[in-house]
Design a protein around this motif. Structure first.
Motif, PDB file in Angstrom:
ATOM      1  N   VAL A   9      -7.239  -2.913  -6.595  1.00 47.72           N
ATOM      2  CA  VAL A   9      -7.721  -2.731  -5.541  1.00 47.72           C
ATOM      3  C   VAL A   9      -5.666  -3.288  -4.872  1.00 47.72           C
ATOM      4  O   VAL A   9      -5.883  -3.792  -5.485  1.00 47.72           O
ATOM      5  CB  VAL A   9      -8.114  -2.977  -4.337  1.00 47.72           C
ATOM      6  N   ILE A  10      -5.087  -2.018  -5.560  1.00 48.83           N
ATOM      7  CA  ILE A  10      -3.343  -2.632  -4.966  1.00 48.83           C
ATOM      8  C   ILE A  10      -2.936  -1.554  -3.771  1.00 48.83           C
ATOM      9  O   ILE A  10      -3.556  -0.751  -3.469  1.00 48.83           O
ATOM     10  CB  ILE A  10      -2.779  -1.115  -6.151  1.00 48.83           C
ATOM     11  N   THR A  11      -2.245  -2.848  -2.936  1.00 50.19           N
ATOM     12  CA  THR A  11      -2.317  -2.596  -1.771  1.00 50.19           C
ATOM     13  C   THR A  11      -0.794  -1.745  -1.420  1.00 50.19           C
ATOM     14  O   THR A  11      -0.038  -2.106  -2.222  1.00 50.19           O
ATOM     15  CB  THR A  11      -2.721  -3.525  -0.206  1.00 50.19           C
ATOM     16  N   ASP A  12      -0.405  -1.389  -0.540  1.00 49.16           N
ATOM     17  CA  ASP A  12       1.255  -0.688  -0.126  1.00 49.16           C
ATOM     18  C   ASP A  12       1.187  -0.353   1.522  1.00 49.16           C
ATOM     19  O   ASP A  12       0.573  -0.679   2.355  1.00 49.16           O
ATOM     20  CB  ASP A  12       0.914   0.899  -0.140  1.00 49.16           C
ATOM     21  N   ASN A  13       2.511  -0.244   1.736  1.00 49.16           N
ATOM     22  CA  ASN A  13       3.113   0.295   2.914  1.00 49.16           C
ATOM     23  C   ASN A  13       2.967   1.617   3.860  1.00 49.16           C
ATOM     24  O   ASN A  13       4.394   1.933   2.448  1.00 49.16           O
ATOM     25  CB  ASN A  13       4.339  -0.953   3.275  1.00 49.16           C
ATOM     26  N   SER A  14       2.857   1.997   4.265  1.00 51.00           N
ATOM     27  CA  SER A  14       3.229   3.549   4.562  1.00 51.00           C
ATOM     28  C   SER A  14       4.997   3.669   5.146  1.00 51.00           C
ATOM     29  O   SER A  14       5.466   2.248   5.578  1.00 51.00           O
ATOM     30  CB  SER A  14       2.152   3.721   5.876  1.00 51.00           C
ATOM     31  N   LYS A  15       5.576   4.433   5.161  1.00 51.73           N
ATOM     32  CA  LYS A  15       6.858   4.525   5.959  1.00 51.73           C
ATOM     33  C   LYS A  15       7.139   3.811   7.400  1.00 51.73           C
ATOM     34  O   LYS A  15       8.067   3.385   7.423  1.00 51.73           O
ATOM     35  CB  LYS A  15       7.050   6.195   5.952  1.00 51.73           C
ATOM     36  N   GLU A  16       5.810   3.773   7.443  1.00 51.49           N
ATOM     37  CA  GLU A  16       5.576   3.616   9.232  1.00 51.49           C
ATOM     38  C   GLU A  16       5.506   1.888   9.068  1.00 51.49           C
ATOM     39  O   GLU A  16       5.601   1.132  10.143  1.00 51.49           O
ATOM     40  CB  GLU A  16       4.591   3.642  10.219  1.00 51.49           C
ATOM     41  N   GLY A  17       5.776   1.661   7.985  1.00 56.76           N
ATOM     42  CA  GLY A  17       5.082  -0.087   7.516  1.00 56.76           C
ATOM     43  C   GLY A  17       3.937  -1.123   8.020  1.00 56.76           C
ATOM     44  O   GLY A  17       3.666  -1.903   8.232  1.00 56.76           O
ATOM     45  N   ARG A  18       2.459   0.148   7.718  1.00 58.59           N
ATOM     46  CA  ARG A  18       1.601  -0.756   8.388  1.00 58.59           C
ATOM     47  C   ARG A  18       1.103  -0.601   6.555  1.00 58.59           C
ATOM     48  O   ARG A  18       0.964   0.414   5.728  1.00 58.59           O
ATOM     49  CB  ARG A  18       0.723   0.736   9.113  1.00 58.59           C
ATOM     50  N   SER A  19      -0.196  -2.009   6.094  1.00 61.64           N
ATOM     51  CA  SER A  19      -0.778  -1.835   5.150  1.00 61.64           C
ATOM     52  C   SER A  19      -1.242  -0.966   4.695  1.00 61.64           C
ATOM     53  O   SER A  19      -2.192  -0.485   5.772  1.00 61.64           O
ATOM     54  CB  SER A  19      -0.971  -3.138   4.967  1.00 61.64           C
ATOM     55  N   ARG A  20      -1.648  -0.457   4.098  1.00 56.98           N
ATOM     56  CA  ARG A  20      -3.014   0.574   3.804  1.00 56.98           C
ATOM     57  C   ARG A  20      -2.746   0.344   1.939  1.00 56.98           C
ATOM     58  O   ARG A  20      -2.486  -0.449   1.343  1.00 56.98           O
ATOM     59  CB  ARG A  20      -2.168   2.421   3.346  1.00 56.98           C
ATOM     60  N   LEU A  51       9.789  -4.817  -7.010  1.00 57.29           N
ATOM     61  CA  LEU A  51       8.421  -5.434  -6.850  1.00 57.29           C
ATOM     62  C   LEU A  51       7.472  -4.637  -5.815  1.00 57.29           C
ATOM     63  O   LEU A  51       5.892  -5.111  -6.226  1.00 57.29           O
ATOM     64  CB  LEU A  51       9.057  -6.721  -6.427  1.00 57.29           C
ATOM     65  N   LEU A  52       8.307  -4.205  -5.208  1.00 57.66           N
ATOM     66  CA  LEU A  52       7.260  -3.336  -3.699  1.00 57.66           C
ATOM     67  C   LEU A  52       7.168  -1.993  -4.410  1.00 57.66           C
ATOM     68  O   LEU A  52       6.762  -0.907  -2.956  1.00 57.66           O
ATOM     69  CB  LEU A  52       7.759  -3.665  -2.682  1.00 57.66           C
ATOM     70  N   ASP A  53       7.628  -1.545  -5.466  1.00 55.85           N
ATOM     71  CA  ASP A  53       7.805  -0.225  -5.691  1.00 55.85           C
ATOM     72  C   ASP A  53       6.223   0.515  -6.107  1.00 55.85           C
ATOM     73  O   ASP A  53       5.469  -0.347  -6.376  1.00 55.85           O
ATOM     74  CB  ASP A  53       8.297  -0.113  -7.043  1.00 55.85           C
ATOM     75  N   ALA A  54       5.617   1.621  -5.215  1.00 56.59           N
ATOM     76  CA  ALA A  54       4.833   1.742  -5.204  1.00 56.59           C
ATOM     77  C   ALA A  54       4.303   2.465  -6.631  1.00 56.59           C
ATOM     78  O   ALA A  54       3.478   3.384  -6.529  1.00 56.59           O
ATOM     79  CB  ALA A  54       4.336   2.717  -4.218  1.00 56.59           C
ATOM     80  N   THR A  55       4.908   2.996  -7.825  1.00 54.05           N
ATOM     81  CA  THR A  55       5.166   3.718  -9.311  1.00 54.05           C
ATOM     82  C   THR A  55       3.906   2.786  -9.661  1.00 54.05           C
ATOM     83  O   THR A  55       4.228   1.938  -9.902  1.00 54.05           O
ATOM     84  CB  THR A  55       6.078   4.293  -9.418  1.00 54.05           C
TER      85      THR A  55
END
Length: 178
Positions: A9-20, A51-55
């Protein structure tokens, strides 16, 4: 080893900065022969902004033992119980095949103690999740590691041996340390 039951399970931030959740599923890559193998979870660059690249860098890349320069890699790996019926030549051939398959033939710098001995240019944080395994070193070993034990492997020649009856499952965080 039921590789399909392992979930990343890999998390990310949306364009709005919300975790998902970015990824919820199986390993990015898997290589296994019978009960032994490794399955890639995630890799990221350590440089600023990487480090936070979503690729999912592992999805398209060849499976390699060592992390790329300037990166960190997270994986599961398993160590099958040692097969006492195999000759030294068979064990060495199997180890050579396994390290070649993950682009790491050059890591087998001194296999005099055991054919699975290897040295990577990385700092590894290894957690034993299931089973028992021994960490072999040039001079000694940490015997009968139990689930929950953590090994900080600091770019030294080492090997993992399972003298038990159950396949051991470990999680590793590898940080390139050139």
């Amino acid at each position: 080893m039921d590789w399909q039951s392992l979930r990343r399970v890999i998390t990310d931030n949306s364009k709005e900065g919300r975790s998902r959740v970015l990824i919820d599923g199986a390993a990015a890559k898997l290589i296994a022969v019978e009960e032994a193998g490794l399955a890639e979870i995630w890799s990221a660059g350590l440089e600023e902004g990487k480090l936070l690249d979503a690729t999912d860098r592992l999805a398209e890349a060849d499976l390699k033992l060592e992390p790329d320069p300037g990166s960190v890699k997270v994986r599961w790996f398993s160590v099958a119980p040692e097969d006492a019926s195999k000759s030294a030549e068979e064990l060495d051939a199997a180890a050579a095949f396994a390290f070649n398959a993950v682009g790491a033939a050059h890591c087998r710098v001194d296999t005099a103690r055991h054919p699975m001995m290897h040295k990577t240019a990385s700092l590894d944080v290894i957690v034993l999740v299931k089973g028992e395994v021994d960490l072999l070193l040039d001079d000694g070993e940490a015997t009968a590691l139990k689930p929950g034990d953590v090994v900080i492997q600091r770019a030294t020649n080492h090997g993992w041996v399972n003298r038990g009856e159950e396949t051991a499952l470990l999680v590793a965080v590898l940080i390139h340390a050139d």
